[in-house]
Enzyme design. Sequence first.
Site, PDB file in Angstrom:
ATOM      1  N   SER A 113      14.002   5.464  -9.407  1.00  0.00           N
ATOM      2  CA  SER A 113      13.166   4.937 -10.493  1.00  0.00           C
ATOM      3  C   SER A 113      13.851   5.081 -11.835  1.00  0.00           C
ATOM      4  CB  SER A 113      11.854   5.723 -10.573  1.00  0.00           C
ATOM      5  OG  SER A 113      11.148   5.648  -9.379  1.00  0.00           O
ATOM      6  N   ASN A 168      10.275   0.407 -15.409  1.00  0.00           N
ATOM      7  CA  ASN A 168       9.953   1.785 -15.798  1.00  0.00           C
ATOM      8  C   ASN A 168      10.293   2.086 -17.255  1.00  0.00           C
ATOM      9  OD1 ASN A 168       8.711   2.545 -13.465  1.00  0.00           O
ATOM     10  ND2 ASN A 168      10.593   3.267 -12.493  1.00  0.00           N
ATOM     11  N   HIS A 192      15.345  -1.512  -6.250  1.00  0.00           N
ATOM     12  CA  HIS A 192      14.165  -0.768  -6.702  1.00  0.00           C
ATOM     13  C   HIS A 192      12.897  -1.533  -6.331  1.00  0.00           C
ATOM     14  CE1 HIS A 192      11.593   1.015 -10.135  1.00  0.00           C
ATOM     15  NE2 HIS A 192      11.560   1.804  -9.084  1.00  0.00           N
ATOM     16  N   GLU A 227      13.841  -4.880  -8.191  1.00  0.00           N
ATOM     17  CA  GLU A 227      14.900  -4.908  -9.206  1.00  0.00           C
ATOM     18  C   GLU A 227      16.217  -4.651  -8.474  1.00  0.00           C
ATOM     19  OE1 GLU A 227      12.672  -3.392 -13.248  1.00  0.00           O
ATOM     20  OE2 GLU A 227      13.210  -1.843 -11.817  1.00  0.00           O
TER      21      GLU A 227
HETATM   22  N1  CAA Z   1      -0.235  -0.129   1.250  1.00  0.00           N
HETATM   23  C1  CAA Z   1      -0.261  -1.360   1.774  1.00  0.00           C
HETATM   24  N2  CAA Z   1      -1.154  -2.304   1.388  1.00  0.00           N
HETATM   25  C2  CAA Z   1      -2.055  -1.955   0.456  1.00  0.00           C
HETATM   26  C3  CAA Z   1      -2.079  -0.682  -0.129  1.00  0.00           C
HETATM   27  C4  CAA Z   1      -1.117   0.260   0.294  1.00  0.00           C
HETATM   28  N3  CAA Z   1      -1.047   1.484  -0.227  1.00  0.00           N
HETATM   29  N4  CAA Z   1      -3.083  -0.656  -1.038  1.00  0.00           N
HETATM   30  C5  CAA Z   1      -3.674  -1.865  -1.020  1.00  0.00           C
HETATM   31  N5  CAA Z   1      -3.040  -2.650  -0.123  1.00  0.00           N
HETATM   32  C6  CAA Z   1      -3.358  -4.042   0.187  1.00  0.00           C
HETATM   33  C7  CAA Z   1      -4.749  -4.175   0.722  1.00  0.00           C
HETATM   34  O1  CAA Z   1      -4.776  -3.975   2.124  1.00  0.00           O
HETATM   35  C8  CAA Z   1      -5.104  -5.608   0.333  1.00  0.00           C
HETATM   36  O2  CAA Z   1      -4.516  -6.499   1.254  1.00  0.00           O
HETATM   37  P1  CAA Z   1      -5.243  -7.909   1.595  1.00  0.00           P
HETATM   38  O3  CAA Z   1      -5.234  -8.700   0.323  1.00  0.00           O
HETATM   39  O4  CAA Z   1      -4.327  -8.457   2.638  1.00  0.00           O
HETATM   40  O5  CAA Z   1      -6.600  -7.569   2.094  1.00  0.00           O
HETATM   41  C9  CAA Z   1      -4.371  -5.817  -0.994  1.00  0.00           C
HETATM   42  O6  CAA Z   1      -3.349  -4.792  -1.025  1.00  0.00           O
HETATM   43  C10 CAA Z   1      -5.312  -5.641  -2.151  1.00  0.00           C
HETATM   44  O7  CAA Z   1      -5.918  -4.361  -2.006  1.00  0.00           O
HETATM   45  P2  CAA Z   1      -7.406  -4.028  -2.418  1.00  0.00           P
HETATM   46  O8  CAA Z   1      -8.242  -5.281  -2.382  1.00  0.00           O
HETATM   47  O9  CAA Z   1      -7.867  -2.846  -1.640  1.00  0.00           O
HETATM   48  O10 CAA Z   1      -7.262  -3.457  -3.877  1.00  0.00           O
HETATM   49  P3  CAA Z   1      -6.669  -4.132  -5.159  1.00  0.00           P
HETATM   50  O11 CAA Z   1      -7.022  -5.572  -5.253  1.00  0.00           O
HETATM   51  O12 CAA Z   1      -7.011  -3.203  -6.258  1.00  0.00           O
HETATM   52  O13 CAA Z   1      -5.085  -4.058  -4.931  1.00  0.00           O
HETATM   53  C11 CAA Z   1      -3.112  -2.934  -5.452  1.00  0.00           C
HETATM   54  C12 CAA Z   1      -4.424  -2.858  -4.710  1.00  0.00           C
HETATM   55  C13 CAA Z   1      -2.233  -4.037  -4.877  1.00  0.00           C
HETATM   56  C14 CAA Z   1      -2.429  -1.591  -5.265  1.00  0.00           C
HETATM   57  C15 CAA Z   1      -3.409  -3.250  -6.963  1.00  0.00           C
HETATM   58  O14 CAA Z   1      -4.372  -2.359  -7.448  1.00  0.00           O
HETATM   59  C16 CAA Z   1      -2.183  -3.175  -7.831  1.00  0.00           C
HETATM   60  O15 CAA Z   1      -1.387  -4.102  -7.908  1.00  0.00           O
HETATM   61  N6  CAA Z   1      -2.047  -2.033  -8.559  1.00  0.00           N
HETATM   62  C17 CAA Z   1      -0.912  -1.819  -9.453  1.00  0.00           C
HETATM   63  C18 CAA Z   1       0.213  -1.265  -8.646  1.00  0.00           C
HETATM   64  C19 CAA Z   1       1.422  -1.049  -9.502  1.00  0.00           C
HETATM   65  O16 CAA Z   1       1.455  -1.221 -10.708  1.00  0.00           O
HETATM   66  N7  CAA Z   1       2.498  -0.632  -8.832  1.00  0.00           N
HETATM   67  C20 CAA Z   1       3.729  -0.292  -9.493  1.00  0.00           C
HETATM   68  C21 CAA Z   1       3.783   1.214  -9.677  1.00  0.00           C
HETATM   69  S1  CAA Z   1       5.220   1.719 -10.570  1.00  0.00           S
HETATM   70  C22 CAA Z   1       6.438   1.656  -9.416  1.00  0.00           C
HETATM   71  O17 CAA Z   1       6.237   1.405  -8.259  1.00  0.00           O
HETATM   72  C23 CAA Z   1       7.825   1.919  -9.912  1.00  0.00           C
HETATM   73  C24 CAA Z   1       8.258   3.314 -10.005  1.00  0.00           C
HETATM   74  O18 CAA Z   1       9.484   3.523  -9.923  1.00  0.00           O
HETATM   75  C25 CAA Z   1       7.346   4.431 -10.268  1.00  0.00           C
HETATM   76  P1  NAD Z   2       7.721  11.017  -1.745  1.00  0.00           P
HETATM   77  O1  NAD Z   2       7.625  12.410  -2.276  1.00  0.00           O
HETATM   78  O2  NAD Z   2       6.480  10.336  -1.275  1.00  0.00           O
HETATM   79  O3  NAD Z   2       8.763  10.946  -0.548  1.00  0.00           O
HETATM   80  C1  NAD Z   2      10.051  11.485  -0.614  1.00  0.00           C
HETATM   81  C2  NAD Z   2      10.432  11.796   0.813  1.00  0.00           C
HETATM   82  O4  NAD Z   2      11.812  12.111   0.838  1.00  0.00           O
HETATM   83  C3  NAD Z   2       9.685  13.010   1.386  1.00  0.00           C
HETATM   84  O5  NAD Z   2       9.022  12.599   2.572  1.00  0.00           O
HETATM   85  C4  NAD Z   2      10.794  14.019   1.674  1.00  0.00           C
HETATM   86  O6  NAD Z   2      10.588  14.735   2.883  1.00  0.00           O
HETATM   87  C5  NAD Z   2      11.984  13.112   1.804  1.00  0.00           C
HETATM   88  N1  NAD Z   2      13.250  13.775   1.566  1.00  0.00           N
HETATM   89  C6  NAD Z   2      13.558  14.725   0.675  1.00  0.00           C
HETATM   90  N2  NAD Z   2      14.865  15.059   0.800  1.00  0.00           N
HETATM   91  C7  NAD Z   2      15.346  14.291   1.774  1.00  0.00           C
HETATM   92  C8  NAD Z   2      16.603  14.150   2.378  1.00  0.00           C
HETATM   93  N3  NAD Z   2      17.648  14.894   1.974  1.00  0.00           N
HETATM   94  N4  NAD Z   2      16.744  13.244   3.388  1.00  0.00           N
HETATM   95  C9  NAD Z   2      15.704  12.461   3.779  1.00  0.00           C
HETATM   96  N5  NAD Z   2      14.467  12.587   3.256  1.00  0.00           N
HETATM   97  C10 NAD Z   2      14.320  13.456   2.260  1.00  0.00           C
HETATM   98  O7  NAD Z   2       8.437  10.187  -2.901  1.00  0.00           O
HETATM   99  P2  NAD Z   2       8.390   8.612  -3.153  1.00  0.00           P
HETATM  100  O8  NAD Z   2       7.267   8.317  -4.083  1.00  0.00           O
HETATM  101  O9  NAD Z   2       8.499   7.897  -1.856  1.00  0.00           O
HETATM  102  O10 NAD Z   2       9.733   8.428  -3.995  1.00  0.00           O
HETATM  103  C11 NAD Z   2      10.983   8.300  -3.358  1.00  0.00           C
HETATM  104  C12 NAD Z   2      11.956   7.634  -4.318  1.00  0.00           C
HETATM  105  O11 NAD Z   2      11.459   6.338  -4.688  1.00  0.00           O
HETATM  106  C13 NAD Z   2      12.196   8.389  -5.622  1.00  0.00           C
HETATM  107  O12 NAD Z   2      13.528   8.175  -6.020  1.00  0.00           O
HETATM  108  C14 NAD Z   2      11.225   7.698  -6.577  1.00  0.00           C
HETATM  109  O13 NAD Z   2      11.609   7.834  -7.931  1.00  0.00           O
HETATM  110  C15 NAD Z   2      11.339   6.260  -6.111  1.00  0.00           C
HETATM  111  N6  NAD Z   2      10.187   5.396  -6.405  1.00  0.00           N
HETATM  112  C16 NAD Z   2       8.928   5.885  -6.369  1.00  0.00           C
HETATM  113  C17 NAD Z   2       7.852   5.031  -6.636  1.00  0.00           C
HETATM  114  C18 NAD Z   2       6.432   5.527  -6.602  1.00  0.00           C
HETATM  115  O14 NAD Z   2       5.523   4.812  -7.080  1.00  0.00           O
HETATM  116  N7  NAD Z   2       6.144   6.695  -6.064  1.00  0.00           N
HETATM  117  C19 NAD Z   2       8.079   3.681  -6.897  1.00  0.00           C
HETATM  118  C20 NAD Z   2       9.405   3.197  -6.886  1.00  0.00           C
HETATM  119  C21 NAD Z   2      10.453   4.073  -6.658  1.00  0.00           C
END
Ligand code: CAA
Ligand code: NAD
Length: 294
Positions: free
Chosen positions: A119, A190, A140, A152
């Site tokens: 991330s 991000n 990503h 990405e």
């Molecule tokens: N896994 C798989 N499918 C899922 C799910 C999950 N965890 N959560 C929801 N879904 C599916 C549902 O089954 C549903 O599918 P259908 O349309 O086929 O029925 C669909 O997604 C919509 O779900 P819901 O109707 O239950 O709920 P919703 O309309 O609120 O959608 C959501 C759920 C898609 C998660 C929506 O709330 C959303 O887009 N949220 C924002 C998510 C977001 O911003 N993600 C980015 C996070 S940042 C990141 O990932 C980067 C990083 O590095 C941290």
């Molecule tokens: P998580 O904590 O759910 O899962 C991480 C997993 O990695 C754990 O199950 C752990 O047992 C495993 N692990 C740790 N060390 C390991 C190793 N040496 N070999 C194999 N497995 C190992 O974390 P996550 O949310 O799945 O995040 C994983 C990566 O994806 C991170 O780099 C995170 O920044 C990135 N990411 C996270 C998100 C998010 O929304 N959580 C979205 C995009 C990218």
Amino acid sequence: MPIKRVGVLGCGLMGSGIAQVCAMAGYETVAREVADEPLQKGMKSIQKQLGKLVEKEKLSAGDRDAALGRLTGTTRLEDLAGCDIVIEAIVEELEAKNALWRTLDALCGPETIFASNTSSLTIADMAAATKRPGRMVGLHFFNPVPVMKLVEVVRTIATDPQAFDTAFQFARSLGKEPIVCKDSSGFVVNLLLVPYMMDAIRALEQGVATTADIDKGMQLGTGHPMGPFILADFVGLDTLDRIGGIMLGEYNEKRYASPPLLKRMISLGMYGRKSGRGFYDYSGPEPVPVDLGI
Ligand code: CAA
Ligand code: NAD
């Protein structure tokens, strides 16, 4: 080089989703975890997600079985030796990731592409740990991986154009929409999203409004599918804190810093949805805001 066999490192929140979409797209997929317990948890979550798709008639039972047939779980890194691409989705720690890349560098063929789902780390900092910087890219994905369309695709100044193109086409073959990103910490999404979530926590600390009202404000006022606290819980508060720390180190800008409240919640094991409690409590049918004493 056509990709046939995919390795996925880590089968947590992201790794399980990535392994699922790869197996569904027709790739032989090997998911590797550190121990049996997290591996079984990840594999069960994939089975559950595929089961839900069958229930909703979005996937046939035959296609589910075929996808599961292409998927293998392992705790042995050696089982990834024959992969054409390895996608890493383990904890957001450079040393943990690089320890794996170093071992895999010796195990995999020289053509194997190494892709990180990081991330906030830079891909160059991982490429430098290997003898194949030209074959290191970022892929990503977004959470939840089976639903979110974006990937990405990141190239460093050392990535071979051909390895980049293969990774880009591979993302497309998973049914995703790839965008090209430079290798800078946080890439596009991000860079903008992390300070937004940190600012929401700061607004809560300052008593601007309640957790539920800040979430409602951003959902109804800007059309976001989730408010910032539900989203932070969804990402994982431990992961958000790690990402923020890395971006703070890179840019030295306070907006990436974890607010004290986030740090205290992590100390208390409140990691968000994955631990059952974060800004909300997930033990009931609907999330309920936790009283954080503000
Ligand atoms: N896994 C798989 N499918 C899922 C799910 C999950 N965890 N959560 C929801 N879904 C599916 C549902 O089954 C549903 O599918 P259908 O349309 O086929 O029925 C669909 O997604 C919509 O779900 P819901 O109707 O239950 O709920 P919703 O309309 O609120 O959608 C959501 C759920 C898609 C998660 C929506 O709330 C959303 O887009 N949220 C924002 C998510 C977001 O911003 N993600 C980015 C996070 S940042 C990141 O990932 C980067 C990083 O590095 C941290
Ligand atoms: P998580 O904590 O759910 O899962 C991480 C997993 O990695 C754990 O199950 C752990 O047992 C495993 N692990 C740790 N060390 C390991 C190793 N040496 N070999 C194999 N497995 C190992 O974390 P996550 O949310 O799945 O995040 C994983 C990566 O994806 C991170 O780099 C995170 O920044 C990135 N990411 C996270 C998100 C998010 O929304 N959580 C979205 C995009 C990218």
